[in-house]
Each structure stands twice: as structure tokens, then as C-alpha cells.
Design a protein around this motif. Structure first.
Motif, PDB file in Angstrom:
ATOM      1  N   GLN A 174       1.085  -1.300  -0.041  1.00  0.00           N
ATOM      2  CA  GLN A 174       0.065   0.074   0.149  1.00  0.00           C
ATOM      3  C   GLN A 174       0.890   1.185   0.050  1.00  0.00           C
ATOM      4  O   GLN A 174       1.942   1.408   0.530  1.00  0.00           O
ATOM      5  CB  GLN A 174      -0.820  -0.118   1.293  1.00  0.00           C
ATOM      6  CG  GLN A 174      -1.904  -1.200   1.165  1.00  0.00           C
ATOM      7  CD  GLN A 174      -3.019  -0.874   0.317  1.00  0.00           C
ATOM      8  OE1 GLN A 174      -3.429   0.029   0.024  1.00  0.00           O
ATOM      9  NE2 GLN A 174      -3.769  -2.127  -0.117  1.00  0.00           N
ATOM     10  N   LEU A 175       0.549   2.339  -0.566  1.00  0.00           N
ATOM     11  CA  LEU A 175       1.267   3.547  -0.813  1.00  0.00           C
ATOM     12  C   LEU A 175       1.621   3.973   0.603  1.00  0.00           C
ATOM     13  O   LEU A 175       2.973   4.290   0.946  1.00  0.00           O
ATOM     14  CB  LEU A 175       0.583   4.457  -1.472  1.00  0.00           C
ATOM     15  CG  LEU A 175       1.182   6.038  -1.746  1.00  0.00           C
ATOM     16  CD1 LEU A 175       2.318   5.868  -2.668  1.00  0.00           C
ATOM     17  CD2 LEU A 175       0.399   6.928  -2.319  1.00  0.00           C
ATOM     18  N   ARG A 176       0.861   4.127   1.546  1.00  0.00           N
ATOM     19  CA  ARG A 176       1.120   4.673   2.831  1.00  0.00           C
ATOM     20  C   ARG A 176       2.035   3.812   3.620  1.00  0.00           C
ATOM     21  O   ARG A 176       2.793   4.377   4.413  1.00  0.00           O
ATOM     22  CB  ARG A 176      -0.161   4.648   3.684  1.00  0.00           C
ATOM     23  CG  ARG A 176      -1.042   6.017   3.390  1.00  0.00           C
ATOM     24  CD  ARG A 176      -2.232   6.257   4.306  1.00  0.00           C
ATOM     25  NE  ARG A 176      -2.825   7.507   4.005  1.00  0.00           N
ATOM     26  CZ  ARG A 176      -3.683   7.814   4.848  1.00  0.00           C
ATOM     27  NH1 ARG A 176      -4.237   7.210   5.809  1.00  0.00           N
ATOM     28  NH2 ARG A 176      -4.556   9.030   4.396  1.00  0.00           N
ATOM     29  N   THR A 177       1.970   2.459   3.363  1.00  0.00           N
ATOM     30  CA  THR A 177       2.952   1.561   4.201  1.00  0.00           C
ATOM     31  C   THR A 177       4.381   1.893   3.444  1.00  0.00           C
ATOM     32  O   THR A 177       5.118   2.059   4.487  1.00  0.00           O
ATOM     33  CB  THR A 177       2.626  -0.007   3.868  1.00  0.00           C
ATOM     34  OG1 THR A 177       1.238  -0.068   4.309  1.00  0.00           O
ATOM     35  CG2 THR A 177       3.437  -0.808   4.666  1.00  0.00           C
ATOM     36  N   TRP A 178       4.452   2.133   2.206  1.00  0.00           N
ATOM     37  CA  TRP A 178       5.337   2.556   1.336  1.00  0.00           C
ATOM     38  C   TRP A 178       6.068   3.796   2.022  1.00  0.00           C
ATOM     39  O   TRP A 178       7.302   3.846   2.316  1.00  0.00           O
ATOM     40  CB  TRP A 178       5.604   2.344  -0.103  1.00  0.00           C
ATOM     41  CG  TRP A 178       6.603   2.611  -0.639  1.00  0.00           C
ATOM     42  CD1 TRP A 178       7.905   1.788  -0.957  1.00  0.00           C
ATOM     43  CD2 TRP A 178       6.925   4.019  -1.344  1.00  0.00           C
ATOM     44  NE1 TRP A 178       8.608   2.462  -1.617  1.00  0.00           N
ATOM     45  CE2 TRP A 178       8.383   3.714  -2.092  1.00  0.00           C
ATOM     46  CE3 TRP A 178       6.053   5.066  -1.645  1.00  0.00           C
ATOM     47  CZ2 TRP A 178       8.695   4.570  -3.046  1.00  0.00           C
ATOM     48  CZ3 TRP A 178       6.686   5.872  -2.641  1.00  0.00           C
ATOM     49  CH2 TRP A 178       8.030   5.743  -3.302  1.00  0.00           C
ATOM     50  N   LEU A 179       5.414   4.660   2.182  1.00  0.00           N
ATOM     51  CA  LEU A 179       5.561   6.116   2.622  1.00  0.00           C
ATOM     52  C   LEU A 179       6.093   5.848   4.051  1.00  0.00           C
ATOM     53  O   LEU A 179       7.124   6.581   4.413  1.00  0.00           O
ATOM     54  CB  LEU A 179       4.513   7.074   2.386  1.00  0.00           C
ATOM     55  CG  LEU A 179       4.186   7.374   1.195  1.00  0.00           C
ATOM     56  CD1 LEU A 179       2.672   8.433   1.172  1.00  0.00           C
ATOM     57  CD2 LEU A 179       5.277   8.299   0.539  1.00  0.00           C
ATOM     58  N   VAL A 180       5.450   5.292   5.114  1.00  0.00           N
ATOM     59  CA  VAL A 180       5.961   5.027   6.445  1.00  0.00           C
ATOM     60  C   VAL A 180       7.419   4.374   6.449  1.00  0.00           C
ATOM     61  O   VAL A 180       8.105   4.851   7.245  1.00  0.00           O
ATOM     62  CB  VAL A 180       5.033   4.364   7.349  1.00  0.00           C
ATOM     63  CG1 VAL A 180       5.351   3.972   8.459  1.00  0.00           C
ATOM     64  CG2 VAL A 180       3.693   4.842   7.274  1.00  0.00           C
ATOM     65  N   GLY A 181       7.453   3.600   5.342  1.00  0.00           N
ATOM     66  CA  GLY A 181       8.981   2.939   5.579  1.00  0.00           C
ATOM     67  C   GLY A 181       9.863   3.882   5.118  1.00  0.00           C
ATOM     68  O   GLY A 181      11.042   4.037   5.821  1.00  0.00           O
TER      69      GLY A 181
END
Lengths: 193, 62
Positions: free
Chosen positions: A59-66
Motif C-alpha cells: 500500500q502506498l502509505r505503508t511504503w511512505l511510512v517505510g
């Protein structure tokens, strides 16, 4: 060409939509508005500079949190000196010790039975209380606690990154965990039927 | 090697590996009435933080 432009615009909009969400976690970890704004901006710039790196694998947000977690570690490293000072009572005994224990070291009040915590842990309200309790920790304790619990760094890594002695780190984490327990007891478990 | 000293080790265990302190903790846990309850609370907090990380990801996904 236009299709590519539209896809990028859509991606950029989704990244922009995540701003508030990312800022919430950055604030919680860094306890400093300016640093938090900076790491979120850097996260978004990094994401927009290499949209192909996303690739839709998560998911985009999961990637951004990474990405955000890496930026947060960089910020903690560059503000190393300020990160570990700031609590006025750092070098003194924690007043919580006086509240939790009698002078002879026995509990002031025996710990309460927390009922069926597994059920509580599934509840969004419980998560909101947990987040609020974490947010209320003194700045230094909160930063170090979340480095352990959100950034999932080992104690050794934290000491190395922040040039802290292990004794100092353990004292701060001990206080943070005691405070969190007290806060959860007061604001969640004591109010449950 | 009171409750304050026992609970300090229970909390320390969350952040460092205890030297085979582990034995003392077991012995004192068996003798203390309130400490096992405290230990369960610390375990609940450990699970809560684990759940919170997952919750944060779920919120991110949703």
C-alpha cells in the motif's frame, strides 16, 4: 505522454493526501514540530523523486511510512544532542516511583487485574488511548521508547546512534514503561466495567 | 542477587537480555503475590505495542 503525466499527477496527489497521516507519526516520534515537518517534507520529496521505486508492491502509505522511518532515524541522528536532553527531571529520581511504591519498595497499591486484555487490544478506542498515553510521555522518554517500539531498534542500536550509555537508556525506558502502565491503568483499565 | 526491585527486572527484560537475574526473578515471582500481576500488565503492554504497529499499518492501508 499525457497518460504518464496523469498517472504521475494521481500518484503525487495520493502522496500529498498522506501528509497528515505521516505528520502524526513524525510528531509522536520526534516531539518537535519543525523536525517533524522537515522529515515529512523529505519523505514526500523522496517519494516524488522516484515514483518507480514504489511499484505498487505494498500500500502506498505503508511504503511512505517505510521511507519516513529512515528519515526519522536520520533526524534523530543529526539532532543527537537535543534528542537526549530536555526533560527537566532527567537526572533526579522519578516522582512516579514515589507514587507507585512505598519507601520500603512495596507497592502503594497492588497492581490491578487488567481483565481480558486480548479483547481490549482489538479495540480502536484502546489504540487511541494507547497513542494518547504514548504522546503524553516526557519528550526524551517518548523518543527513546518509540525508537524501541515503533522504529524497532535494539537497545544497542539506540545507544550507538545517540551515543548514550546503556545505563542512561535503560533508566529512561524504565520510566517510560512505568508511566505508560500508569496511564493505561488510569485511562483504560480502571474505567472498564 | 521488595516489589520495586522485582518489577525493575520485569521491565528491564523488555529492553535487554538478562543474565541467568532470570533465576532470581523466577524465585521471587513465586514468592510475591502482587508481582505476577505486574508481569502480566507488562506483557499486555508488549502485546499492545505490537498490535499498535499493526494497527498503524492497517490504518495506513485503509
Amino acid at each position: 505522454m499525457n497518460d504518464t503525466r496523469m498517472v504521475f499527477d494521481d500518484f503525487a496527489q495520493q502522496v500529498a493526501d498522506a501528509h497528515g497521516y505521516l505528520l502524526k507519526f513524525a510528531r509522536l516520534q520526534l516531539r518537535n514540530e519543525t523536525w517533524a515537518e522537515d522529515v515529512v517534507s523529505e519523505t514526500m520529496v523522496a517519494a516524488l523523486a522516484k515514483p518507480q521505486a514504489f511499484g505498487g508492491r505494498s500500500q502506498l502509505r505503508t511504503w511512505l511510512v517505510g521511507i519516513l522511518k529512515h528519515k526519522v532515524v536520520d533526524a534523530l541522528r543529526s539532532h543527537q544532542r537535543e534528542v537526549t536532553v530536555g526533560d527537566s527531571d532527567d537526572d533526579n529520581a522519578d516522582p512516579l516511583d514515589d507514587m507507585a511504591f512505598k519507601p520500603d519498595g512495596h507497592f502503594q497499591e497492588r497492581p490491578a487485574e487488567w481483565g481480558n486484555p486480548q479483547q481490549d487490544l482489538q479495540s480502536r478506542q484502546f489504540m487511541a488511548v494507547l497513542e494518547a498515553c504514548t504522546d503524553k510521555l516526557p519528550a526524551v522518554q517518548g523518543r527513546l521508547f518509540l525508537m524501541r517500539e515503533w522504529l524497532e531498534m535494539s537497545s544497542e542500536e539506540i545507544c550507538k546512534e545517540l551515543q548514550l550509555t546503556s545505563t542512561n537508556l535503560y533508566v529512561q525506558l524504565h520510566r517510560a514503561r512505568l508511566r505508560l502502565r500508569e496511564c493505561l491503568e488510569l485511562h483504560w483499565f480502571a474505567s472498564q466495567p | 542477587p521488595n516489589c520495586k526491585e522485582v518489577t525493575a527486572l520485569v521491565i528491564a527484560r523488555e529492553d535487554r537480555d538478562l543474565p541467568w537475574e532470570r533465576a532470581a526473578l523466577r524465585v521471587h515471582m513465586a514468592m510475591c503475590q502482587a508481582c505476577p500481576r505486574f508481569e502480566r500488565q507488562v506483557l499486555t503492554m508488549r502485546n499492545a505495542m505490537k498490535q499498535w504497529r499493526g494497527y498503524a499499518d492497517d490504518e495506513a492501508d485503509g
